[in-house]
Design an enzyme around this catalytic site. Structure first.
Site, PDB file in Angstrom:
ATOM      1  N   SER A  92       0.842  -1.191   0.000  1.00 57.21           N
ATOM      2  CA  SER A  92       0.000   0.000   0.000  1.00 57.21           C
ATOM      3  C   SER A  92       0.883   1.249   0.000  1.00 57.21           C
ATOM      4  O   SER A  92       1.801   1.345  -0.828  1.00 57.21           O
ATOM      5  CB  SER A  92      -0.927  -0.037   1.212  1.00 57.21           C
ATOM      6  OG  SER A  92      -1.965   0.881   1.074  1.00 57.21           O
ATOM      7  N   ASP A 108      -8.403  -5.501  -5.714  1.00 57.16           N
ATOM      8  CA  ASP A 108      -8.041  -4.350  -4.883  1.00 57.16           C
ATOM      9  C   ASP A 108      -8.351  -3.044  -5.597  1.00 57.16           C
ATOM     10  O   ASP A 108      -7.828  -2.779  -6.680  1.00 57.16           O
ATOM     11  CB  ASP A 108      -6.541  -4.438  -4.583  1.00 57.16           C
ATOM     12  CG  ASP A 108      -6.034  -3.283  -3.750  1.00 57.16           C
ATOM     13  OD1 ASP A 108      -6.871  -2.552  -3.175  1.00 57.16           O
ATOM     14  OD2 ASP A 108      -4.805  -3.131  -3.658  1.00 57.16           O
ATOM     15  N   HIS A 122      -5.823  -6.518  -1.466  1.00 56.50           N
ATOM     16  CA  HIS A 122      -4.747  -5.557  -1.149  1.00 56.50           C
ATOM     17  C   HIS A 122      -3.522  -6.292  -0.595  1.00 56.50           C
ATOM     18  O   HIS A 122      -3.571  -6.904   0.452  1.00 56.50           O
ATOM     19  CB  HIS A 122      -5.296  -4.554  -0.136  1.00 56.50           C
ATOM     20  CG  HIS A 122      -4.598  -3.226  -0.127  1.00 56.50           C
ATOM     21  ND1 HIS A 122      -4.253  -2.546  -1.264  1.00 56.50           N
ATOM     22  CD2 HIS A 122      -4.205  -2.423   0.903  1.00 56.50           C
ATOM     23  CE1 HIS A 122      -3.678  -1.388  -0.933  1.00 56.50           C
ATOM     24  NE2 HIS A 122      -3.632  -1.293   0.375  1.00 56.50           N
TER      25      HIS A 122
END
Lengths: 460, 460
Positions: A158, A395, A420
């Site tokens: 991320s 995601d 994710h």
């Protein structure tokens, strides 16, 4: 440098009826003195940055360092949720280091004043954080015997994945390669249309069932009409077991913002097995939520009762929540407060003027629209090297990712069934084949980067 | 943005009896509002950065931008002494932009307080300067019609050459290639032994004549013994026509430091024709100086009288100096005051403790030993691309340069008969063949970088 032994949190896969080892990640905790400002000489303040080390498998004769570039949260959370690094460290004889991001966890430059005014909060930037990591790794290479010739591979998921990629882009002399998982490095003005993100979230729910997406789509109107009077506000507060009863339109806006986060988070952590990253959730939580949202012919109160059945999966999967707290959505160790300062993205609609006004009001600072594209680029990455950009197509953040091979050494790894940064999690029997293959590719690149570095050293 | 037309200083080659055009570089002067601190949000101050533009040959349909990364001095000095850019702009249909380095010339962030205390002076770093250039070029590409698709080639000499190389290394999405002339990017702790620099200066004088180097070598002892008493101090002050008579050992130390600078500067600007970069000097000034230092059998006063004859070439080539000012050695537009804050190098012997103490006393700051290697690297440059490192072998700074081909796109250009960034100067009939060839190679690389960029745009 004081150190103390901590036991990584203990988690087991109790809900899948297969034999899975229970992990207990062990690390030592240390602190390093860091400059608050790495780029100027006007402020000489320093602070203590936390970092975690495990060297039980490390080859003390130049074995690699696997470094996690901490993102917006307590570093122990990332240590627990990045099983891939722990899984592969033994075969690479690697040292594992997790660096905490300044202003998160307990690495607060100015204690409890850190996020009060720009004088203290103003040093919460990705550039300063990367310089912390440069100083940390250089220090470790200097003081740890046998680490002087250690290649460093940086991992991140991320925002941490963005940091990993930028780390390699900006400091290729410090880190030899980067695994940038679910890094939305192109989720910035000019690169990616703002509505792609919301479309991907919608798509994830529509793939579970058409009615599911439709129920959610209709819910906004139902909430608006039912909360238009006091009776409706009271009814929804009671029916949805809200911790704080709705009193005003502003409360309703907060609730809707909470719901947007819930659907987004569910799409992000739609993992194939029970996990506890943003919240404790069952396997494939989107499917489980959608199993409650089957009748899109409902309207009004019936629709919102139906929605609440799905919502319960998110806020109370453990059965321990007494009420729904719309002011709190994710793991408490992920720090929303600091992140609001730093977060450049927002699901559509994107209103930069409103965002700017909010930033100025809350933080006393004006965001710089092109700070990231000017600092790190994002249009082509042609001049970069040794980066794996991995993205799961479930995601929503994949919409801002690098989804094509840029060159031989800057490559894209696509995980069609992945949410994710699923690839950064520990191997699991429920893993889809695509993530198994993704990890195999990532290991192959890591091996190549280490070999290249050793060859370069040999030639010197 | 106020603009005014300035006429570049007018210089002619009056002393070589060949027909040489007189140059008059024309540019417009502009100012851009820059943030004092690009990396944090704690300081919102801004200042005006000066930059110069000439677009008379520019192709308004995406023609390239030739950008000079200003270094430690008034930007007009570099505009006048970087004839190579002016010479080749027409055939490349390039716009020429000279950006002034913060804290030099008239780009002072805090007016006359700029260099007083760390609160004001602390933002004088190469990282902040590069961010000024990023903002400037992005702004120009945004506002100038036709510049949106313009490739940018960055040029720089000496510290400006380091900035050019670092600019490409750190911001490959902003600049497409760099001509880094005489850039001592490896003149830092751990990369290059400190005594190499002094050895190269000595070598330059020894190549002119063995007696020349020997006279200089013996002069330190002669100065020390003659200035041991008041009569000697008075004698030397008078014989050398010092503006400020010697009164103490400290004055003698200042004089010796001045001499070290003189010999270094002569080696740096040992150009094949008369020029006025650090001082007005004849062609091959080292040879001219050495033509006076022919008898190394001299001692004491005779030796120092002989030395002064050579010295006069440096401090009074024009015949206009009334006296020798040991407190001033180079062109007044090269800013020694700011440079002392920033200068990491020093001819051997290198005493980091003494250097640190001096920095703390003068500027109130502590130098960071590894700031440059950690920020920019310097060990291999393997991950970089599109840089020409050019070095003249007469130049003492070449000892800290990149003197080998790193890769296909990071190349070394050696100019055996070249002094400090001779290749950046305008073409001259007295140029040795090696610098003609160097410029040809540089142009070939620039052509390639522009083509690559256009291809990348075409593919997008």
């Amino acid at each position: 440098m004081a150190g103390r032994m901590l036991l990584g949190a203990f988690w087991c896969l109790m809900l899948v009826l297969v034999l899975v080892p229970c992990y207990a990640y062990k690390y030592k905790t240390y602190f390093m003195t860091q400059r608050v400002d790495h780029f100027s000489f006007a402020n000489d303040d320093t602070f203590l940055q936390r970092f975690l080390i495990n060297d039980e498998h490390w080859d003390k004769n130049g074995g690699p360092i696997f470094f996690y570039a901490g993102n917006e949260g307590d570093i122990t959370l990332f240590a627990e949720n990045t099983g891939f690094m722990w899984d592969i460290a033994p075969e690479f004889k690697a040292m594992i280091v997790f660096g905490e991001h300044r202003y998160y966890g307990i690495s607060e430059p100015y204690g409890n004043r850190s996020l009060t005014v720009p004088k203290y909060s103003g040093y919460l930037t990705s550039e300063q954080a990367l310089e912390d990591y440069v100083a940390l790794l250089s220090y470790l290479r200097f003081v740890i015997e046998g680490a002087q010739t250690s290649p460093v591979i940086v991992f991140g998921g991320s925002y941490g994945g963005m940091l990993a990629a930028w780390f390699r882009i900006k400091y290729p002399h410090i880190v030899q390669g980067a695994i940038a998982a679910s890094a939305p490095v192109r989720q910035f003005t000019d690169f990616t249309p703002c509505d792609k993100f919301g479309q991907k979230v919608t798509e994830d729910f529509a793939n579970a069932s058409a009615s599911c997406a439709e129920v959610i789509r209709k819910s906004w109107g139902a909430i608006n009409s039912i909360t238009a009077n006091d009776e409706g506000l009271a009814w929804l507060s009671k029916t949805w077991k809200l911790c704080k009863p709705l009193k005003s339109t502003a409360d309703v806006d907060t609730l809707k913002a909470y719901l947007m986060d819930v659907w987004t988070n569910l799409a992000m952590v739609d993992y194939p097995y029970p996990a506890n990253f943003l919240a404790p959730l069952p396997a494939y939580p989107v499917k489980v939520v959608c199993s409650h949202l089957t009748d899109s012919s409902h309207d009004g109160k019936a629709l919102l009762e139906e929605l609440f059945a799905g919502l319960t999966v998110y806020f109370n999967y453990t059965g321990e929540s007494k009420c729904l707290d719309a002011g709190q959505q994710a793991d408490v160790r992920l720090d929303d407060q600091g992140w609001d300062f730093q977060d450049f993205f927002e699901p559509a609609p994107w209103d930069f003027q409103a965002y700017t006004a909010n930033c100025q009001k809350t933080w006393g600072v004006t965001p710089r629209t092109y700070m990231v594209p000017l600092m790190y680029g994002g249009w082509s990455f042609k001049a970069a090297s040794n980066i794996v950009f991995s993205n799961g197509l479930l995601d929503p953040w994949s919409t801002g990712g690098v989804l094509w091979n840029v060159s031989e050494s800057v490559v894209s790894v696509i995980i069609p069934e992945g949410a994710h940064h699923l690839d950064l999690r520990s191997a699991n029997p429920a893993d889809p084949l695509s993530v198994v293959e993704a990890r195999r590719l990532e290991k192959a690149h890591i091996t190549k980067w280490i070999q290249e570095f050793k060859q370069l050293q040999g030639a010197a």
